[in-house]
Scaffold this motif. Structure first.
Motif, PDB file in Angstrom:
ATOM      1  N   ARG A 165       0.826  -1.210   0.000  1.00 55.98           N
ATOM      2  CA  ARG A 165       0.000   0.000   0.000  1.00 55.98           C
ATOM      3  C   ARG A 165       0.857   1.257   0.000  1.00 55.98           C
ATOM      4  NH1 ARG A 165      -4.783   1.208   4.388  1.00 55.98           N
ATOM      5  NH2 ARG A 165      -6.407   1.758   2.880  1.00 55.98           N
ATOM      6  N   LEU A 202       1.708   4.003  -2.976  1.00 57.27           N
ATOM      7  CA  LEU A 202       1.523   5.434  -2.714  1.00 57.27           C
ATOM      8  C   LEU A 202       2.809   6.182  -3.042  1.00 57.27           C
ATOM      9  CD1 LEU A 202      -0.205   7.731  -1.583  1.00 57.27           C
ATOM     10  CD2 LEU A 202       0.708   7.229   0.675  1.00 57.27           C
ATOM     11  N   MET A 208       3.275   6.596  -6.713  1.00 55.81           N
ATOM     12  CA  MET A 208       2.463   7.674  -7.282  1.00 55.81           C
ATOM     13  C   MET A 208       3.014   9.040  -6.935  1.00 55.81           C
ATOM     14  SD  MET A 208      -1.495   6.456  -7.100  1.00 55.81           S
ATOM     15  CE  MET A 208      -1.598   5.540  -5.577  1.00 55.81           C
ATOM     16  N   TYR A 220      -8.350  -5.823  -3.203  1.00 58.67           N
ATOM     17  CA  TYR A 220      -7.738  -4.584  -2.745  1.00 58.67           C
ATOM     18  C   TYR A 220      -6.331  -4.440  -3.279  1.00 58.67           C
ATOM     19  CZ  TYR A 220     -11.877  -4.444   0.052  1.00 58.67           C
ATOM     20  OH  TYR A 220     -13.191  -4.437   0.416  1.00 58.67           O
ATOM     21  N   ILE A 221      -5.702  -5.552  -3.529  1.00 58.68           N
ATOM     22  CA  ILE A 221      -4.384  -5.489  -4.154  1.00 58.68           C
ATOM     23  C   ILE A 221      -4.529  -5.140  -5.631  1.00 58.68           C
ATOM     24  CG2 ILE A 221      -2.354  -6.838  -4.773  1.00 58.68           C
ATOM     25  CD1 ILE A 221      -2.577  -8.198  -2.095  1.00 58.68           C
ATOM     26  N   GLN A 222      -5.520  -5.745  -6.263  1.00 57.63           N
ATOM     27  CA  GLN A 222      -5.784  -5.369  -7.652  1.00 57.63           C
ATOM     28  C   GLN A 222      -6.059  -3.875  -7.746  1.00 57.63           C
ATOM     29  OE1 GLN A 222      -9.066  -8.239  -8.204  1.00 57.63           O
ATOM     30  NE2 GLN A 222      -8.058  -8.745 -10.136  1.00 57.63           N
ATOM     31  N   SER A 223      -6.816  -3.408  -6.763  1.00 52.26           N
ATOM     32  CA  SER A 223      -7.201  -1.999  -6.755  1.00 52.26           C
ATOM     33  C   SER A 223      -5.981  -1.094  -6.690  1.00 52.26           C
ATOM     34  CB  SER A 223      -8.127  -1.748  -5.560  1.00 52.26           C
ATOM     35  OG  SER A 223      -8.056  -0.408  -5.164  1.00 52.26           O
ATOM     36  N   LEU A 275      -4.363  -1.008 -10.104  1.00 49.76           N
ATOM     37  CA  LEU A 275      -5.158  -0.228 -11.058  1.00 49.76           C
ATOM     38  C   LEU A 275      -5.007   1.262 -10.802  1.00 49.76           C
ATOM     39  CD1 LEU A 275      -8.379  -2.402 -11.094  1.00 49.76           C
ATOM     40  CD2 LEU A 275      -6.961  -1.875 -13.083  1.00 49.76           C
ATOM     41  N   CYS A 276      -5.088   1.614  -9.531  1.00 48.11           N
ATOM     42  CA  CYS A 276      -5.007   3.030  -9.174  1.00 48.11           C
ATOM     43  C   CYS A 276      -3.678   3.617  -9.593  1.00 48.11           C
ATOM     44  CB  CYS A 276      -5.198   3.156  -7.661  1.00 48.11           C
ATOM     45  SG  CYS A 276      -5.346   4.833  -7.135  1.00 48.11           S
ATOM     46  N   ALA A 309      -3.408   4.013 -13.348  1.00 51.67           N
ATOM     47  CA  ALA A 309      -4.200   5.146 -13.828  1.00 51.67           C
ATOM     48  C   ALA A 309      -3.582   6.467 -13.446  1.00 51.67           C
ATOM     49  CB  ALA A 309      -5.622   5.060 -13.277  1.00 51.67           C
ATOM     50  N   CYS A 310      -2.732   6.457 -12.431  1.00 53.86           N
ATOM     51  CA  CYS A 310      -2.151   7.713 -11.967  1.00 53.86           C
ATOM     52  C   CYS A 310      -0.883   8.058 -12.718  1.00 53.86           C
ATOM     53  CB  CYS A 310      -1.862   7.599 -10.471  1.00 53.86           C
ATOM     54  SG  CYS A 310      -1.076   9.041  -9.784  1.00 53.86           S
ATOM     55  N   LYS A 363     -15.237  -0.885 -12.051  1.00 57.79           N
ATOM     56  CA  LYS A 363     -15.283   0.574 -12.122  1.00 57.79           C
ATOM     57  C   LYS A 363     -13.885   1.148 -12.169  1.00 57.79           C
ATOM     58  CE  LYS A 363     -15.239   1.834  -7.262  1.00 57.79           C
ATOM     59  NZ  LYS A 363     -15.855   1.403  -6.041  1.00 57.79           N
ATOM     60  N   LYS A 364     -12.962   0.526 -11.446  1.00 65.22           N
ATOM     61  CA  LYS A 364     -11.588   1.015 -11.469  1.00 65.22           C
ATOM     62  C   LYS A 364     -10.930   0.714 -12.802  1.00 65.22           C
ATOM     63  CE  LYS A 364     -11.089   0.524  -6.512  1.00 65.22           C
ATOM     64  NZ  LYS A 364     -10.388   1.576  -5.776  1.00 65.22           N
ATOM     65  N   LEU A 376     -11.837   3.359 -15.379  1.00 64.81           N
ATOM     66  CA  LEU A 376     -11.083   4.609 -15.317  1.00 64.81           C
ATOM     67  C   LEU A 376      -9.631   4.400 -15.708  1.00 64.81           C
ATOM     68  CD1 LEU A 376     -12.641   6.337 -12.222  1.00 64.81           C
ATOM     69  CD2 LEU A 376     -12.987   6.802 -14.622  1.00 64.81           C
ATOM     70  N   LYS A 392      -2.198  16.065  -4.948  1.00 66.77           N
ATOM     71  CA  LYS A 392      -2.475  14.941  -5.838  1.00 66.77           C
ATOM     72  C   LYS A 392      -2.432  15.457  -7.255  1.00 66.77           C
ATOM     73  CE  LYS A 392      -3.617  10.687  -6.645  1.00 66.77           C
ATOM     74  NZ  LYS A 392      -2.889   9.519  -6.175  1.00 66.77           N
ATOM     75  N   TRP A 393      -1.608  14.851  -8.068  1.00 71.62           N
ATOM     76  CA  TRP A 393      -1.448  15.287  -9.445  1.00 71.62           C
ATOM     77  C   TRP A 393      -2.031  14.237 -10.368  1.00 71.62           C
ATOM     78  CZ3 TRP A 393       0.265  20.146  -9.528  1.00 71.62           C
ATOM     79  CH2 TRP A 393       0.949  20.604  -8.409  1.00 71.62           C
ATOM     80  N   PHE A 448      -5.167   7.551   0.831  1.00 68.59           N
ATOM     81  CA  PHE A 448      -5.872   6.302   0.548  1.00 68.59           C
ATOM     82  C   PHE A 448      -7.347   6.570   0.291  1.00 68.59           C
ATOM     83  CE2 PHE A 448      -2.082   4.344   1.030  1.00 68.59           C
ATOM     84  CZ  PHE A 448      -1.634   4.004   2.303  1.00 68.59           C
ATOM     85  N   ASP A 486      -7.825   8.124  -3.031  1.00 69.46           N
ATOM     86  CA  ASP A 486      -7.641   7.159  -4.113  1.00 69.46           C
ATOM     87  C   ASP A 486      -8.818   6.204  -4.252  1.00 69.46           C
ATOM     88  OD1 ASP A 486      -4.025   6.882  -3.695  1.00 69.46           O
ATOM     89  OD2 ASP A 486      -5.255   8.186  -4.956  1.00 69.46           O
ATOM     90  N   MET A 491      -9.977   8.851  -9.349  1.00 71.90           N
ATOM     91  CA  MET A 491      -8.929   8.110 -10.021  1.00 71.90           C
ATOM     92  C   MET A 491      -8.707   8.689 -11.405  1.00 71.90           C
ATOM     93  SD  MET A 491      -8.645   4.194 -11.239  1.00 71.90           S
ATOM     94  CE  MET A 491      -8.605   3.123  -9.868  1.00 71.90           C
ATOM     95  N   GLY A 492      -7.464   8.883 -11.761  1.00 73.17           N
ATOM     96  CA  GLY A 492      -7.140   9.389 -13.092  1.00 73.17           C
ATOM     97  C   GLY A 492      -7.827  10.698 -13.411  1.00 73.17           C
ATOM     98  N   GLN A 542     -14.534   8.237  -9.085  1.00 72.13           N
ATOM     99  CA  GLN A 542     -14.473   6.786  -9.239  1.00 72.13           C
ATOM    100  C   GLN A 542     -15.715   6.125  -8.669  1.00 72.13           C
ATOM    101  OE1 GLN A 542     -11.899   3.494  -6.917  1.00 72.13           O
ATOM    102  NE2 GLN A 542     -10.883   5.430  -7.261  1.00 72.13           N
ATOM    103  N   SER A 561      -9.766  -2.271   3.542  1.00 78.31           N
ATOM    104  CA  SER A 561      -8.320  -2.182   3.273  1.00 78.31           C
ATOM    105  C   SER A 561      -7.549  -2.020   4.566  1.00 78.31           C
ATOM    106  CB  SER A 561      -8.001  -0.997   2.373  1.00 78.31           C
ATOM    107  OG  SER A 561      -8.833  -0.963   1.258  1.00 78.31           O
ATOM    108  N   LEU A 612      -7.212  -5.257   6.277  1.00 79.93           N
ATOM    109  CA  LEU A 612      -6.245  -6.086   5.586  1.00 79.93           C
ATOM    110  C   LEU A 612      -4.830  -5.726   6.013  1.00 79.93           C
ATOM    111  CD1 LEU A 612      -6.439  -8.277   3.498  1.00 79.93           C
ATOM    112  CD2 LEU A 612      -6.231  -6.566   1.716  1.00 79.93           C
TER     113      LEU A 612
END
Lengths: 753, 158
Positions: free
Chosen positions: A84, A88, A91, A118-121, A124-125, A128-129, A156-157, A160, B19-20, B113, B116, B120-121, B125, B139, B142
């Motif tokens: 995580r 971050l 990005m 959540y790992i996939q998320s 993806l995030c 996309a960034c 949805k992710k 985008l 955030k860019w 977090f 995000d 997104m993008g 989202q 999350s 987790l």
């Protein structure tokens, strides 16, 4: 687990409690050193905290690039907490321009197929960034797979992410078209929203795709209807509006699909009317939806009733208490003021009221819109408002207001006197903020309004008496007094109260301008020339003028000095020419706006020109020309027009004439003809010529070098001039060695060469 | 892109979150931060929340001691941008419980977090508050687990 120097929150506390920048730097350097050391060590369980600390430090503006590789390592970690923070960090610290970003492509690829969403998320995030074009190309098939077969959270992710991919690599749009289409049918709002955004992006990039997606208009209309009519949905409700974010995106997509297409526009007509009427406009969120609806209605081929509805909504917005709403109303009206001018005119009153709003943004919008709404029928009332706005508007808007007023006045002035009054008003209120070409434009306007010369000079004289700080005004006033000073002294005027002034009074005013420290050098030039001109218009105080002129002959300012010396010469050696030279200016032809410095010295071909005077006067008096008049030597100045042969020298029996013929756009042939009417021959008569550097000169051989007596024969000589750089002014200086010819100057108007 | 960047800064101009949504050089980012803080902090208290800056629209709103500043493209709906800012504040508020600037300072990574999960993008989202909150909670849970079972190439997710 190795102990780190400070846990994250402790470090933040320590940084915040630093009392000076130096102290803060000290804490940060210590921490960074420790973090760097920790990074080099093996996995110790505290990695995510260290990276988080580094990211905090980065946000404060300190360098953190040594953390890039750590991000890469953390992303590959099996621990979610580390992934995580690693993502971050990626990005924040890595962008597509860094090489290290490519290293995470593989990790992302792996994580995209992880069993944990959540790992996939995270993957993806991050893609996309900061996904670069290469990464996007690499991973696009994965994204497409996820678009089709995953849960709604991932879909949805993925949608985008696909949007980002399409933005980076346009061609890949094809890949996602089918999946996007099918996503529209899903129930989950997040997925539908993502699908709408993706379809919008695809349609904006590719017109064929847009054609294909037009078929979805009915589906979109259905979805919208569902949102608008359906009852309260707690999940997506915002102040009574059901999922405003989705509504706005659908409206935007409809706009794109309906643009320039009758069929699609028809299909959405009813829906738009429904949204426009049913949406609650008491809160911002409702207005956001209404706003988008209005934008859509105005952009597609909507029927007129709907258009009127839309403009009325904007009109209502204009009256809203909320400044934001007024602002966006005006921005929208600005867009349609060209096409729906009459509809917008109806709201002119409210718009003009917004000029008085406190807020600078609102004022700016109101100004733009007001200027666009000026027309022949409302010019007088609008100008009143604009002028009053000018006196109280914020400084950054002054220049724009002034030019807007000038433009409007020029196009719609109901009378010339009104026009002149308006311009004078602007000059007195905001003289310092007007553009440079205002002065020559105004002078031209005044010159051409011959019936108002008396009125104008009176007004300007009065204005000058009260304030000599506004330079454009002072310049115009000086020019006018110079030209029409006699009207001032006459003491009678039909249009306005005449002043009772003496010649001394008038000269006093001009001298004050000359001597004032507020006057720009150019302004003083105007004043000096005006003083000089008055020498032919007044009767008693010519000596005073003479003394002023001679004083300035030793002025420090070179330009002023030069003028003074020339004027001195005009008094002394060339006094016989003075009256002709300083005569009233004729009507000036105006070519087009914005042309200054020489191009406006186009001769008016219809005006009969006496050889030797018009252009010279222009040069002397012209407010346009800048100081490149170094050609004005204290010597005979003659000027000729395009037309006929001009006598350039006539003295003691020797006559030299000059005629020219335009050969091409930049070429000119000049023929010099000399004759001798004395009783004896003149031998060894040669002429030499000089031109400015930018003009090319080629003198052909003369026909002879002696001038026979009694005009028995003439000597001719051809001179070819080439003006490739199209200099505005060029001169030809003739010199004779044998004969005592004073150097003769000839100046060409711009269209001669 | 509809949103280009989001910045949070205090009334003294200290940056709390950046955030860019597009790729930009560090120098460009720094310049934008400088410009935004100067422009926004110079605004009068009850001004319009929209400004024009170069080719972007700037939408900002002040919540307590923090300024939220969004840079959006010219075709974006400014009123909706205000709603986006407001939604983000609500999400933070729900998560931290009566959020204040200190929460965002000391838990900046959580603020990211949450962002995000919402944007997104450069686009929205998820439009449901509840779903965003639930995702964050899941999350976080987790993260608590020391060793999660990570097998990269197992079955597809459904």
């Amino acid at each position: 687990m190795t102990v780190t120097l400070l846990p994250l929150q402790e470090m933040i506390r320590a940084i915040r409690s630093a009392r000076t920048q130096c102290e803060e730097r000290g804490v940060i350097q210590r921490e960074c050193a420790a973090i760097r050391a920790q990074f080099r060590q093996a996995d110790n369980g505290g990695r995510s905290h260290n990276l988080a600390k580094l990211l905090y430090v980065h946000m404060l503006g300190y360098p953190a690039h040594f953390g890039q590789m750590e991000c890469v390592r953390m992303i590959a970690s099996p621990r979610y907490s580390e992934k995580r923070v690693g993502y971050l960090g990626a990005m924040m610290l890595l962008d597509e321009k860094q090489d290290a970003s490519l290293l995470i492509t593989n990790s992302i690829k792996n994580d995209l197929s992880n069993s944990n969403q959540y790992i996939q998320s995270l993957a993806l995030c991050t893609l996309a960034c900061m996904g670069s074009a290469e990464m996007c190309r690499d991973l696009a098939p994965e994204i497409d797979r996820l678009l089709r077969a995953s849960n709604s959270y991932i879909k949805k992710k993925a949608a985008l992410c696909a949007v980002h991919i399409v933005r980076k690599v346009h061609d890949l749009g094809e890949l996602f078209t089918k999946a996007a289409r099918s996503l529209l049918t899903e129930k989950n709002h997040g997925v539908v929203h993502g699908a709408v955004v993706l379809i919008t992006e695809l349609c904006e990039r590719n017109s064929e795709t847009l054609e294909r997606f037009r078929k979805t208009v009915p589906d979109l209309v259905q979805i919208m209807k569902g949102l608008v009519i359906s009852g309260y949905s707690p999940d997506h409700d915002v102040a009574g509006i059901s999922d405003p974010f989705l509504q706005v995106r659908i409206l935007r997509l409809l706009r794109i699909l309906g643009r320039n297409n009758e069929g699609a526009s028809d299909a959405m007509n009813d829906l738009l009317a429904q949204v426009a009427t049913n949406t609650d406009s008491t809160k911002t969120v409702g207005n956001a939806v209404l706003y988008e609806t209005v934008l859509t209605v105005l952009d597609i081929k909507s029927e007129s009733g709907l258009r009127v509805l839309a403009v009325n909504i904007l009109g209502r917005f204009l009256l809203n208490n909320d400044r934001n709403i007024r602002y966006i109303a005006m921005t929208s009206l600005q867009k349609i003021v060209g096409t729906d001018h009459n509809a917008v005119q109806r709201h002119r009153g409210t718009i003009v009221d917004c000029l008085k709003d406190q807020d600078a943004s609102v004022k700016r919008r109101a100004l733009d819109l007001s200027l666009a709404l000026v027309s022949a029928s409302n010019i007088r009332s609008m100008m009143k408002e604009l002028l009053s706005f000018l006196s109280s508007c914020p400084p950054e808007l002054r220049s724009q207001t002034a030019s807007g007023i000038f433009n409007a006045a020029e196009r719609y002035a109901p009378s010339q006197r009104w026009h002149i009054d308006t311009i004078l008003h602007v000059l007195t209120t905001a003289g310092g903020d007007v553009r440079d070409e205002t002065v020559p434009n105004l002078i031209q306007l005044i010159t051409n309004t011959s019936e108002l010369h008396c009125y104008t000079v009176h007004k300007l004289y009065r204005a000058l008496l009260s304030d000599i700080s506004q330079q454009p005004l002072v310049q115009v006033a000086c020019w006018c007094i110079g030209e029409y000073g006699d009207l001032l002294l006459r003491g009678e005027c039909q249009e306005t109260e005449p002043v009772q002034v003496t010649e001394d009074d008038v000269l006093d005013v001009l001298e004050t301008v000359l001597q004032s420290h507020m006057s720009f050098p150019s302004t003083r030039g105007f004043a000096l020339t005006a003083t000089m001109k008055l020498s032919t218009r007044i009767t008693e105080n010519v000596d005073r003028i003479r003394s002023i002129v001679s004083i300035y002959g030793s002025c420090i300012d070179v330009e002023l000095q030069q003028r003074a010396v020339e004027y001195n010469a005009l008094f002394k050696k060339y006094d016989h020419m003075r009256a002709a030279v300083l005569e009233r200016m004729p009507v000036i032809e105006k070519n087009s706006q914005g042309h200054i410095n020489g191009e406006t010295i186009k001769e008016s071909q219809t005006v009969k020109v006496k050889p030797g005077d018009l252009l010279f006067k222009r040069l002397m008096h012209s407010p346009w020309l800048n100081t490149d008049l170094k050609l004005m030597q204290p010597s005979t100045l003659s000027v000729f027009s395009v037309v006929a042969t001009v006598t350039v020298y006539e003295k003691d029996g020797v006559t030299v004439t000059l005629s020219c013929e335009k050969q091409s756009d930049s070429g000119l042939t000049v023929t010099l003809t000399a004759s001798n009417s004395t009783e004896s021959d003149i031998r060894g008569f040669t002429l030499q010529a000089a031109v400015p550097k930018s003009v090319q000169l080629h003198m052909k051989a003369p026909s002879g070098d002696s001038l026979p007596a009694r005009g028995a024969a003439k000597v001719t000589q051809m001179v070819v001039l080439n003006n490739p750089n199209k200099v505005q002014l060029a001169y030809l200086q003739l010199v004779s060695e044998v004969f005592d010819l004073s150097p003769i100057f000839y100046s060409f108007g711009s269209q001669n060469i | 892109m509809t949103m280009r960047f989001m910045l949070l800064f205090s009334r003294q101009g200290k940056l709390r979150l950046q955030k860019w949504f597009t790729s930009m050089s560090d120098r460009e980012k720094k310049k934008i931060i400088r410009d935004m803080t100067t422009m926004v902090l110079a605004r009068q208290p009850r001004s319009c929340n929209f400004m024009q800056w170069k080719d972007l629209k700037i939408v900002y709103k002040r919540y307590a001691s923090l300024y939220f500043c969004l840079g959006v493209e010219s075709q974006e709906n400014e009123l909706l941008a205000l709603e986006i800012i407001h939604r983000y504040v609500e999400l933070l508020d729900k998560y931290f419980g009566n959020v204040c600037e200190l929460d965002i300072i000391f838990n900046f990574e959580k603020a990211y977090f949450i962002l995000d999960e919402f944007l997104m993008g450069g686009e929205v989202q998820e439009t449901s508050k509840q779903i965003v909150n639930r995702s964050i909670e899941a999350s976080d849970m987790l993260q608590e687990v020391r060793f999660t079972d990570m097998h990269a190439h197992t079955h597809k997710c459904t």
